[in-house]
Design an enzyme around this catalytic site. Structure first.
Site, PDB file in Angstrom:
ATOM      1  N   ASP A  81       0.812  -1.212   0.000  1.00 15.04           N
ATOM      2  CA  ASP A  81       0.000   0.000   0.000  1.00 15.04           C
ATOM      3  C   ASP A  81       0.847   1.264   0.000  1.00 15.04           C
ATOM      4  O   ASP A  81       0.445   2.290  -0.550  1.00 15.04           O
ATOM      5  CB  ASP A  81      -0.942   0.006   1.212  1.00 15.04           C
ATOM      6  CG  ASP A  81      -2.156  -0.881   0.994  1.00 15.04           C
ATOM      7  OD1 ASP A  81      -2.085  -1.774   0.124  1.00 15.04           O
ATOM      8  OD2 ASP A  81      -3.170  -0.684   1.679  1.00 15.04           O
ATOM      9  N   CYS A 122       1.159  -8.221   5.211  1.00 20.36           N
ATOM     10  CA  CYS A 122       0.776  -6.822   5.004  1.00 20.36           C
ATOM     11  C   CYS A 122      -0.711  -6.616   4.768  1.00 20.36           C
ATOM     12  O   CYS A 122      -1.501  -7.532   4.842  1.00 20.36           O
ATOM     13  CB  CYS A 122       1.640  -6.210   3.912  1.00 20.36           C
ATOM     14  SG  CYS A 122       3.334  -5.933   4.498  1.00 20.36           S
ATOM     15  N   ASP A 123      -1.050  -5.382   4.419  1.00 26.63           N
ATOM     16  CA  ASP A 123      -2.372  -4.818   4.641  1.00 26.63           C
ATOM     17  C   ASP A 123      -3.568  -5.646   4.162  1.00 26.63           C
ATOM     18  O   ASP A 123      -4.496  -5.883   4.908  1.00 26.63           O
ATOM     19  CB  ASP A 123      -2.445  -3.435   3.999  1.00 26.63           C
ATOM     20  CG  ASP A 123      -1.552  -2.433   4.699  1.00 26.63           C
ATOM     21  OD1 ASP A 123      -0.600  -2.857   5.369  1.00 26.63           O
ATOM     22  OD2 ASP A 123      -1.786  -1.222   4.574  1.00 26.63           O
ATOM     23  N   LYS A 124      -3.605  -6.041   2.903  1.00 30.00           N
ATOM     24  CA  LYS A 124      -4.776  -6.759   2.392  1.00 30.00           C
ATOM     25  C   LYS A 124      -4.549  -8.259   2.328  1.00 30.00           C
ATOM     26  O   LYS A 124      -5.484  -9.017   2.063  1.00 30.00           O
ATOM     27  CB  LYS A 124      -5.146  -6.237   0.993  1.00 30.00           C
ATOM     28  CG  LYS A 124      -5.361  -4.746   0.926  1.00 30.00           C
ATOM     29  CD  LYS A 124      -6.353  -4.267   1.969  1.00 30.00           C
ATOM     30  CE  LYS A 124      -6.367  -2.756   2.061  1.00 30.00           C
ATOM     31  NZ  LYS A 124      -5.105  -2.181   2.531  1.00 30.00           N
ATOM     32  N   GLU A 491      -6.828   4.612   0.042  1.00 29.71           N
ATOM     33  CA  GLU A 491      -6.365   5.194   1.297  1.00 29.71           C
ATOM     34  C   GLU A 491      -5.953   6.641   1.067  1.00 29.71           C
ATOM     35  O   GLU A 491      -5.405   6.985   0.020  1.00 29.71           O
ATOM     36  CB  GLU A 491      -5.177   4.405   1.850  1.00 29.71           C
ATOM     37  CG  GLU A 491      -5.551   3.042   2.363  1.00 29.71           C
ATOM     38  CD  GLU A 491      -4.394   2.311   3.014  1.00 29.71           C
ATOM     39  OE1 GLU A 491      -4.656   1.321   3.707  1.00 29.71           O
ATOM     40  OE2 GLU A 491      -3.236   2.730   2.831  1.00 29.71           O
ATOM     41  N   SER A 517      -4.866   5.008   5.602  1.00 28.05           N
ATOM     42  CA  SER A 517      -3.774   4.122   5.974  1.00 28.05           C
ATOM     43  C   SER A 517      -3.742   3.998   7.487  1.00 28.05           C
ATOM     44  O   SER A 517      -4.140   4.915   8.212  1.00 28.05           O
ATOM     45  CB  SER A 517      -2.453   4.699   5.468  1.00 28.05           C
ATOM     46  OG  SER A 517      -1.360   4.130   6.141  1.00 28.05           O
TER      47      SER A 517
END
EC number: 4.2.1.9
Length: 618
Positions: A81, A122-124, A491, A517
């Protein structure tokens, strides 16, 4: 006794072809009949949080084999991201969550795997794998790649700790010299691992401990530390144990839907609020609950946020503490313990570790002077050496942080704030709710009244902020950036970072139907639902409108009469086919993104697919 799923491909003469192919992958006669464990990896050289995950594969495979399973690895995609931020790449981030979930389902069901080890970070990627795990409902354990060490440098003869957001803010601040900006950039992200603050990746990896699907230390043990090796070894052995429990003893209590039940979701949300987790966690927990068939929605989150104290203040809410400091203070088990003392979480829930949460918290109590194992484990610290090598150092703090009055993790009595780090607001501007990471809001901004400055896209807002269109006392409104309107629900880290660089972070608010974020702080309100593209009131806001935000009362109000709102609605509808679409926005939307937008729900539903619409189309 449940039959191994893999027996579909390994048993009987009619499966000779499938067995022949399995043999070509290295399997032998002795392997048929053993549980096939899908090692769901997400290694990529694009993402610092994943650049080292290939180093885990051999270790995980050896451990599973030794325990009596057959490891079979495959990879998912992984988007960074931070690198995708601020340009069209961010449109793909949230949609990748569903793509990851689907790809895991395709691989696991296509090959009839019996269980999964999910190596995410990480994020997703973690949420995507979590959706798949709850959808498939076969034995699973999550093991993350671990957090990055915090950056450290010296500016103006002062030692400071850094993370990615500092690099972005300094880079946009014209008062910062090129030399200082370059120094911060080179120091902010020193090692492999997920970015070092309580951002989305670390928030989700921590919450997996709280919801019961990852072993203690998963979210806080540094990626570079050798202690993670033991975590991986234990997970590899444990997943084979879970297979025996389910397939041989028909113990359905070890399945992810049994562990991540409604009580566990409530526990995880309480922990999330107490630790000031990323607002993205709300989106992902809502989506995961739907996959699990759990009744858990924004009303539950709102109720929990009103009674849960803020116990753990970490970057970006403060520069003083990062995830390595949370680990030093006892990690997630310490936060759960403090919440348990106050009766705010149910300690009787089960866990993939094979015990109740109460038993697990006792086992990993670093405040117990007789518990040498826990005290040593939670003293694992940073080495301060730039590296992309996992498990490469064994530095330890001289002592842990057990100060529950002034330390990184507080007791309920000494909480940073008695209401928690996340809050759900509602009102005529967000009838179905919106989310603010209140952990990052200074006390003076908990009530704010300001004048709307409206932008139809993140790109326009960035240009406007950098060109000084936004002044102290304004409320920046960024719309048509929701799941459908973006599409992809970008984001807004660049707008909030640039507000910081302009000295406006504590003088302005930002409202969007997009998201933020985990690195965002300030009065940043996202997930406005319904989104503009779905006819939400955020589509009716005009420059100069007064907006009132009150976190204490959980209200967000567009100061217009019902009659004026209705008039603006009719004005919007008069646009015909262009109604609820951005004015003059130049943005290429690919067929992949259009397909995502077609089924996307608003953020209050987790931005998941609209299953009712899917049924209509099928």
């Amino acid at each position: 006794m449940a039959k191994l799923r893999s027996a579909t491909t390994t048993e009987g003469r009619k499966r000779a072809g499938a067995r022949a192919l399995w043999r070509a992958t290295g399997m032998t006669d002795s392997d048929f009949g053993k549980p096939i464990i899908a090692v769901v990896n997400s290694f990529t050289q694009f993402v610092p949080g994943h650049v080292h995950l290939n180093q885990l594969s051999e270790l995980m495979g050896e451990t599973i084999t030794a325990a009596g399973g057959v490891p079979k690895e495959f990879n998912t995609i992984a988007i960074d991201d931070g690198i995708a931020m601020g340009h069209g790449g961010m449109l793909y981030s949230l949609p990748s969550r569903d793509l990851i979930a689907d790809s895991v389902e395709y691989m696991v069901n296509g090959h009839c795997a019996d269980a999964m080890i999910c190596i995410s970070n990480c994020d997703k990627i973690t949420p995507g794998m979590m959706l798949a795990a709850l959808r498939l409902n076969i034995p699973v354990i999550f093991v993350s790649g671990g957090p990055m060490e915090a950056g450290k440098t010296k500016l103006a003869n002062i030692d400071i700790k850094l993370d990615l957001v500092d690099a972005m803010v300094k880079g946009a601040d014209e008062s910062v010299s090129d030399a200082d900006s370059d120094q911060v950039e080179r120091s902010a992200c020193p090692t492999c691992g997920s970015c070092s603050g309580m951002f989305t990746a670390n928030s989700m990896n921590c919450l997996l401990e709280a919801i019961g699907l990852a072993l203690p230390g998963n979210g806080t043990t540094l990626a570079t530390h050798k202690d993670r090796k033991q975590l991986y070894v234990e997970a590899g052995a444990r997943i084979v144990d879970l297979c025996r429990e389910y397939y041989q003893k028909d113990n359905q209590e070890v399945l992810p839907r049994a562990i991540a039940n409604k009580t566990a979701f409530m526990n995880a949300m309480v922990v999330d609020i107490a630790m000031g987790g990323s607002s993205n966690t709300v989106l992902h927990l809502l989506a995961a609950a739907q996959e699990a068939g759990v009744d858990f929605d924004m009303s539950h989150i709102d109720a929990l946020s009103r009674k849960t104290p803020f116990l753990c203040k970490v970057a970006p809410a403060t520069p003083e503490y990062h995830i390595e400091d949370v680990h030093r203070a006892g990690g997630m088990m310490a936060i759960v313990r403090e919440l348990g003392k106050a009766g705010l979480v149910d300690m009787s829930v089960n866990h993939v570790a094979g015990s109740t949460m109460a038993e697990l918290v006792k086992k990993w109590d670093a405040t117990d002077p007789t518990n040498e194992a826990a005290r040593k484990f939670y003293r694992a610290g940073p080495a301060g050496i730039r590296t992309t090598k996992a498990m490469s150092q064994e530095c330890r703090w001289d002592e842990g942080d057990n100060d529950r009055e002034h330390g990184c993790i507080r007791s309920v009595e000494h909480a940073f704030r008695q209401d928690g780090g996340l809050a759900v607001l509602s009102g005529n501007l967000a009838v179905d709710g919106c989310v603010v990471k209140s952990a990052g809001v200074v006390d003076d901004m908990l009530h704010f009244e300001g004048t709307a400055v409206v932008y139809e896209s993140q790109d326009d807002s960035v240009e406007g902020i950098l060109n000084d269109e936004v002044k102290a006392g304004d409320v920046v409104v960024i719309r048509y950036e929701g799941p459908k309107g973006g599409p992809g629900m970008q984001e807004m880290l660049y707008p909030t970072s640039y507000l910081k660089s302009k000295g406006l972070a504590e003088k302005c608010a930002l409202i969007t139907d997009g998201r933020f974020s985990g690195g965002t702080s300030g009065l940043s309100i996202g997930h406005v639902s319904p989104e503009a593209a779905s006819g939400g009131a955020i589509a009716y806001v005009e420059n100069g409108d007064k907006i009132i935000i009150d976190i204490a009362t959980r209200e967000i109000t567009l100061a217009l009469s019902d009659a004026e709102l209705e008039a603006r609605k009719q004005k919007q509808l008069a646009r015909g086919k262009q109604a609820y679409k951005p004015l003059d926005r130049q943005r290429y939307v690919s067929s992949a993104l259009k397909a995502y937008a077609l089924l996307a729900t608003s953020a209050d539903k987790g931005a998941v697919r609209d299953l009712a619409k899917l049924e209509e189309l099928s």
